[in-house]
Design an enzyme around this catalytic site. Structure first.
Site, PDB file in Angstrom:
ATOM      1  N   ASP A  12     -11.263   3.437  -5.253  1.00  0.00           N
ATOM      2  CA  ASP A  12     -11.704   2.041  -5.216  1.00  0.00           C
ATOM      3  C   ASP A  12     -12.927   1.780  -6.086  1.00  0.00           C
ATOM      4  O   ASP A  12     -13.746   0.907  -5.792  1.00  0.00           O
ATOM      5  CB  ASP A  12     -12.010   1.603  -3.766  1.00  0.00           C
ATOM      6  N   LYS A  15     -11.045   0.684 -10.831  1.00  0.00           N
ATOM      7  CA  LYS A  15     -10.156   1.140 -11.913  1.00  0.00           C
ATOM      8  C   LYS A  15      -9.247   0.011 -12.401  1.00  0.00           C
ATOM      9  O   LYS A  15      -9.007  -0.138 -13.599  1.00  0.00           O
ATOM     10  CB  LYS A  15      -9.281   2.318 -11.414  1.00  0.00           C
ATOM     11  N   GLY A  39      -4.591   0.892  -4.217  1.00  0.00           N
ATOM     12  CA  GLY A  39      -4.682  -0.569  -4.230  1.00  0.00           C
ATOM     13  C   GLY A  39      -5.604  -0.943  -5.365  1.00  0.00           C
ATOM     14  O   GLY A  39      -6.815  -0.729  -5.284  1.00  0.00           O
ATOM     15  N   HIS A  40      -5.043  -1.419  -6.463  1.00  0.00           N
ATOM     16  CA  HIS A  40      -5.838  -1.720  -7.658  1.00  0.00           C
ATOM     17  C   HIS A  40      -5.896  -3.224  -7.858  1.00  0.00           C
ATOM     18  O   HIS A  40      -4.862  -3.878  -7.987  1.00  0.00           O
ATOM     19  CB  HIS A  40      -5.230  -1.028  -8.886  1.00  0.00           C
ATOM     20  N   GLN A 224      -6.510   6.726  -6.868  1.00  0.00           N
ATOM     21  CA  GLN A 224      -7.497   7.393  -6.000  1.00  0.00           C
ATOM     22  C   GLN A 224      -8.735   7.773  -6.820  1.00  0.00           C
ATOM     23  O   GLN A 224      -8.980   7.171  -7.846  1.00  0.00           O
ATOM     24  CB  GLN A 224      -6.877   8.633  -5.320  1.00  0.00           C
TER      25      GLN A 224
END
Ligand code: GDP
Ligand code: IMO
Ligand code: MG
Length: 424
Positions: A12, A15, A39-40, A224
């Site tokens: 988180d 990215k 989750g991007h 990640q």
């Protein structure tokens, strides 16, 4: 020019935003590890996209997107993502390619993830319950694995699924006293997955090598963070893949020697979701304040993120194993308003002091952060685009991070939007 972007903390780091920005200079964006545990977030004007499986470049209509062999694909989530983008008039047709060797996350993986976490009680890892660990375990175990290519032969798949579900049901009943799963229902879903996803499925290793030979530029998007890497992170409090840049080659079939630049993304502080050691964690008012100001809640699970000061010991280690050339420092704006800021430059473990990050759990759990304290700033920096326009204390803070990590900070985030970025 090919490049790779990885998180250098526990995920988180921002990215998604950096990949979106650099995707403007790339032809192909590749996800190579992890799955829908990621989750991007990409923010474009007033639109916010939270992507779990599609590469963050997918929001740019002219970008080729590859989900390579190292990813574990949850077809339910991938199809939902493709449909969500289609509703916003962003089509993935003819520009999304999924590796035929990528493993498939099915319902029994998610069930197993949940049952195991529940059974562990307070010793749980705090996974995202997306079935990631069980799917990679099946990949390594080989006998009970399903790959994207298996969706091509439905007759064979039906028989294979029956065998797998029988096996899983025995384990679920014996260990967790759980209700049996229905192989027929899972097969029906697979028929739908096959119809929706086979058109995107191909040999992505061949595709990538041909594209590179043709002079196309490829951007590899890590998921990640490096400290969650299965081999090089804070085991067992890690994810089940090589999430550092070391996973890029095996996860895509493209050797590191063909990649010219490795970018490391960090936050100007540290966050972590799930259990595990976190030497600079702030459990009191400071941690709460960072969480509130940075809106530090999980993109995938909505869980509040644990927050703390910047840890240069951890980031230097991640940058070293990742062959990082330069750092993108995100969320500098979140630190506005703190009277003073702390950066951890060493750990004290018993009588010894070290600047090299220990991955051994027993050592890391005893590590006490040794801090350097610097003055903060109060000015709003969310509209600043030039480094020299930042308040002097903010500039000094960035320079201290460069000093402590030994890496140049070439990109600075001062807000979630594309425009809220400083390039140096
Ligand atoms: P990722 O998993 O590394 O892509 O990061 P996430 O999307 O899970 O979390 C990063 C969050 O920070 C998202 O909500 C982004 O929109 C936001 N973000 C990214 N860069 C910045 C920044 O420089 N400042 C602020 N305030 N928010 C940012
Ligand atoms: P992005 O790509 C932050 C964490 C989980 C848990 C551990 C294992 O958005 O940075 P898993 O479900 O992978 O078995 O969970 O890893 N984790 C992440 N933390 N960001 C992520 O992805 C994460 N993906 C997994 O919280 O501690
Ligand atoms: Mg995230």
């Amino acid at each position: 020019m090919n490049s790779c972007i990885v998180g250098l903390q526990w995920g988180d780091e921002g990215k998604g935003k950096i990949v979106d920005i650099l995707a403007g200079h790339s032809d192909i964006i590749v996800r190579y590890s992890g799955g829908a545990n990621a989750g991007h977030t990409v923010v474009i004007d007033d639109n916010k996209f939270a992507l779990h499986l599609l590469p963050s470049g997918s929001v740019r209509a002219d970008t080729i997107c590859v989900i390579a062999n190292g990813v574990v694909v949850d077809p339910d989530i991938l199809i939902e993502e493709i449909d969500t983008l289609a509703q916003k008039n962003i089509s993935l047709n003819n520009r999304l390619f999924i590796s035929e060797n990528a493993h498939v996350v099915l319902d029994y993986h998610k069930t197993e993830d949940r049952l195991r976490e529940e059974s562990l009680g307070k010793n749980k890892l705090g996974t995202t319950i997306r079935g990631i660990g069980p799917c990679y375990a099946d990949k390594v175990g080989r006998n009970y694995a399903i790959r994207m290519a298996d969706l091509r032969d439905l007759e064979k798949l039906e028989a294979k699924l029956q065998k797998i579900v029988d096996y899983k049901n025995k384990i679920f009943a014996a260990l967790y006293n759980a209700e049996p799963m229905n192989a027929g229902q899972i097969f029906e879903k697979c028929k739908f997955f096959s119809a929706r996803l086979l058109g995107f499925t191909t040999n992505t290793t061949e595709l990538l090598h041909k594209a590179i030979a043709d002079g196309k530029s490829v951007l590899f998007e890590g998921a990640q963070g490096s400290l969650l890497d299965l081999d090089h992170g804070t085991f067992p409090y890690v994810t089940s893949s090589n999430s550092s840049s070391l996973g890029m080659s095996a996860g895509s079939g493209v050797p590191a020697g063909m990649v010219n630049k490795f970018f490391g993304v960090v936050k100007a502080y540290t966050t972590r979701v799930g259990a595990g050691p976190f030497p600079t964690e702030q459990t009191g008012e400071i941690g709460r304040s960072i969480r509130d100001k940075g809106n530090e809640y999980g993109t995938t699970t909505g869980r509040p993120r644990r927050c703390g000061w910047f840890d240069a010991v951890a980031v230097s280690y991640a940058a070293t194993i990742g062959a990082i050339d330069s750092i993108a420092l995100m969320h500098l704006d979140t630190l506005t308003g703190f009277k003073e800021l702390k950066i951890c430059g060493a750990y004290k473990i018993g009588q010894e002091q070290t600047t090299f990050f220990p991955t051994d759990l027993a050592k890391l759990s005893r590590a006490e952060a040794v801090y350097e304290t610097v003055p903060g700033w109060d000015e709003d920096i969310t509209g600043i685009n030039e480094f020299h326009d930042l308040p002097a204390n903010a500039q000094n803070y960035v320079c201290l991070i460069e000093d402590k990590t030994g890496k140049p900070v070439t990109i600075i985030g001062v807000g979630p939007k594309r425009s809220q970025t400083i390039f140096r």
